[in-house]
Design an enzyme around this catalytic site. Structure first.
Site, PDB file in Angstrom:
ATOM      1  N   ARG A 168     -63.056 -23.056  19.897  1.00 52.47           N
ATOM      2  CA  ARG A 168     -64.370 -22.383  19.064  1.00 52.47           C
ATOM      3  C   ARG A 168     -64.848 -23.420  17.999  1.00 52.47           C
ATOM      4  O   ARG A 168     -65.240 -22.505  16.956  1.00 52.47           O
ATOM      5  CB  ARG A 168     -63.915 -20.965  18.787  1.00 52.47           C
ATOM      6  CG  ARG A 168     -63.312 -20.061  20.004  1.00 52.47           C
ATOM      7  CD  ARG A 168     -64.353 -19.727  20.782  1.00 52.47           C
ATOM      8  NE  ARG A 168     -63.968 -19.330  22.048  1.00 52.47           N
ATOM      9  CZ  ARG A 168     -63.537 -19.888  23.028  1.00 52.47           C
ATOM     10  NH1 ARG A 168     -63.235 -21.048  23.369  1.00 52.47           N
ATOM     11  NH2 ARG A 168     -63.030 -19.086  24.135  1.00 52.47           N
ATOM     12  N   SER A 242     -66.062 -11.226  21.298  1.00 51.11           N
ATOM     13  CA  SER A 242     -64.499 -11.282  20.559  1.00 51.11           C
ATOM     14  C   SER A 242     -64.761 -11.758  19.348  1.00 51.11           C
ATOM     15  O   SER A 242     -65.231 -12.729  19.011  1.00 51.11           O
ATOM     16  CB  SER A 242     -63.670 -12.414  21.484  1.00 51.11           C
ATOM     17  OG  SER A 242     -63.518 -11.881  22.752  1.00 51.11           O
ATOM     18  N   GLU A 338     -64.382 -15.384  14.836  1.00 47.78           N
ATOM     19  CA  GLU A 338     -65.276 -16.214  15.483  1.00 47.78           C
ATOM     20  C   GLU A 338     -66.676 -16.190  14.889  1.00 47.78           C
ATOM     21  O   GLU A 338     -67.214 -17.146  14.822  1.00 47.78           O
ATOM     22  CB  GLU A 338     -65.471 -15.836  16.879  1.00 47.78           C
ATOM     23  CG  GLU A 338     -63.923 -16.225  17.866  1.00 47.78           C
ATOM     24  CD  GLU A 338     -64.184 -16.022  19.397  1.00 47.78           C
ATOM     25  OE1 GLU A 338     -65.535 -16.278  19.651  1.00 47.78           O
ATOM     26  OE2 GLU A 338     -63.383 -15.885  19.978  1.00 47.78           O
TER      27      GLU A 338
END
Length: 342
Positions: A168, A242, A338
Site C-alpha cells: 500500500r 479497509s 490506509e
C-alpha cells in the site's frame, strides 16, 4: 490569448469523497487535459495554493476544509497500446473508474486484474496506494505510467522500479507526493493467464458455485460477491473500504502472539515476515459494530470505519486513534491507516 480555467471557489467536497465528509475547498478545478495543469503551474495565484490531486475520493479522510486548490482528475480513455509474446498492454487515463476499467479488460478477454474487482476509486489513484486484494497487487500487472511534474511543467514516465511499490505504498506517497499528478497508467496483462485463488474466500466462493477451472470473469464474479457481502456500499453508508493496513511483523513477534492467541490470523510473506489480519485484531478488542457518535466500525467487517451520517473527518480520525491505542495495548502491534488524512 489568456486561457480562463473553470475554477470554482468555496467548493463543497461532500459528494467527491466516499466517506461523505462535509468539507469544502478554497478552489476546485475539474482537470480534463494536461494543458490545464500547465496553465495552473503558470498562473500566479493558483500556483501558490496548496494542491490536492483528487481521483475517486476513496482513499482520503478530510479532517477539515482544504485551504488550497483541488485538482479533480477527469481525463478518460482506454486503449490497447501493444503486445508481445508475454502480455497485452492496456493504457487507461487517470479519471477512469477502476472497477469499470477492470470490467472492460475482462470484456475484451484479458485476464490479470480480476482479483482487484470492485475496489473503489479511479485508475490514477491506484498506483499511489499500490492497491491490492485477494493475492494480487497493482504492481503485479503494472507496466508504466505518465505523470505531470508541477516543478518543471513537463510530463515524465515511470516504470515499475521507478514507482518503488511497497505494501500500500509508492513513491507518490513520499518524494512525489506534492509534486506530481498521474495522467495515465499502462498495464501488462498476461497472455498465459492462470487463476489466483490462493485466498480461501475466493476458493470457497468458486467451489460453492461448482467451478473448478474458473475463467477470469468467473474469478471477478467471485470477488464481487465476496466484497458485496463483506463491505458497505459507499453510496449507502460513507466509508473508504479497509481503513487500516494489515500490519507486518517478524516471525518472532508472530510466534509470540500465536502462543498467547492460538486463533491469530496471519499470512507468511516471501521475506520470512508475517502479515497479520488487522480486522481480527480490531474485532478481538471489541470494536466491531461499535460507534462514537456518527463515526463507527462496520458490523460485518471490523477493518472498515463508517460515517453513519453527519460524522466529521476529525471524529473518524479520533475513532481510528482509539482503535489503534487498544490494539497496541493488547497486542503490541501498531495499526497504520490506509487513507491519506487531509
Amino acid at each position: 490569448m489568456t486561457t480562463v480555467l473553470p475554477v470554482q471557489y468555496d467548493f463543497p467536497l461532500k459528494r467527491l469523497n466516499t466517506f461523505g465528509i462535509d468539507a469544502r475547498a478554497k478552489a476546485y478545478l475539474p482537470v480534463t487535459s494536461v494543458d490545464m495543469l500547465s496553465h495552473v503551474k503558470h498562473d500566479d495565484f493558483l500556483a501558490r495554493l496548496p494542491r490536492l490531486v483528487l481521483g475517486g475520493g476513496s482513499n482520503l479522510l478530510l479532517t477539515e476544509d482544504f485551504p488550497g486548490l483541488v485538482l479533480h482528475m477527469q481525463m478518460t480513455g482506454v486503449a490497447v497500446t501493444g503486445e508481445d509474446d508475454a502480455a497485452v498492454y492496456v493504457k487507461a487515463a487517470a479519471g477512469e473508474n477502476w472497477h469499470g476499467f477492470v470490467q472492460w479488460t475482462l470484456q475484451q478477454g484479458y485476464g490479470g486484474l480480476e482479483n482487484l474487482s470492485l475496489i473503489p476509486g479511479n485508475v490514477g489513484a491506484a498506483p499511489i496506494q499500490n492497491i491490492g486484494a485477494y493475492g494480487v497487487e497493482l504492481k503485479d500487472r503494472f507496466h508504466s505510467l505518465t505523470a505531470f511534474d508541477f516543478n518543471t511543467g513537463t510530463t515524465f514516465t515511470l516504470d515499475n522500479a521507478g514507482c518503488r511499490f511497497g505494501y500500500r505504498d509508492s513513491v507518490f506517497k513520499h518524494e512525489l507526493r506534492e509534486d506530481a499528478a498521474i495522467l495515465d497508467v499502462t498495464f501488462a496483462l498476461p497472455k498465459k493467464w492462470q487463476p489466483n485463488t490462493q485466498y480461501g474466500d475466493v476458493a470457497q466462493e468458486l467451489s460453492a458455485q461448482g467451478i473448478a477451472a474458473p475463467t477470469p470473469a468467473q474469478v471477478s464474479d467471485a470477488v464481487i460477491a465476496i466484497r458485496t457481502r463483506k463491505l458497505p456500499d459507499p453510496a449507502l453508508i460513507g466509508n473508504a473500504g479497509s481503513f487500516f493496513k494489515n500490519p507486518i511483523v517478524t516471525k518472532a513477534q508472530r510466534d509470540a502472539l500465536l502462543e498467547r492467541y492460538p486463533q491469530l490470523v496471519s499470512y507468511p510473506q516471501a521475506d520470512g515476515s508475517y502479515k497479520l489480519a488487522a480486522g481480527w485484531l480490531i474485532d478481538q478488542c471489541g470494536w466491531k459494530g461499535r460507534s462514537r457518535g456518527a463515526a463507527g466500525v462496520y458490523e460485518k467487517q471490523a477493518l472498515v470505519l463508517v460515517n453513519r451520517g453527519g460524522a466529521t473527518g476529525k471524529e473518524i480520525a479520533e475513532l481510528a486513534a482509539a482503535i489503534q491505542a487498544d490494539v497496541m495495548a493488547r497486542f503490541g502491534v501498531r495499526l497504520e491507516p490506509e487513507p491519506a488524512f487531509v
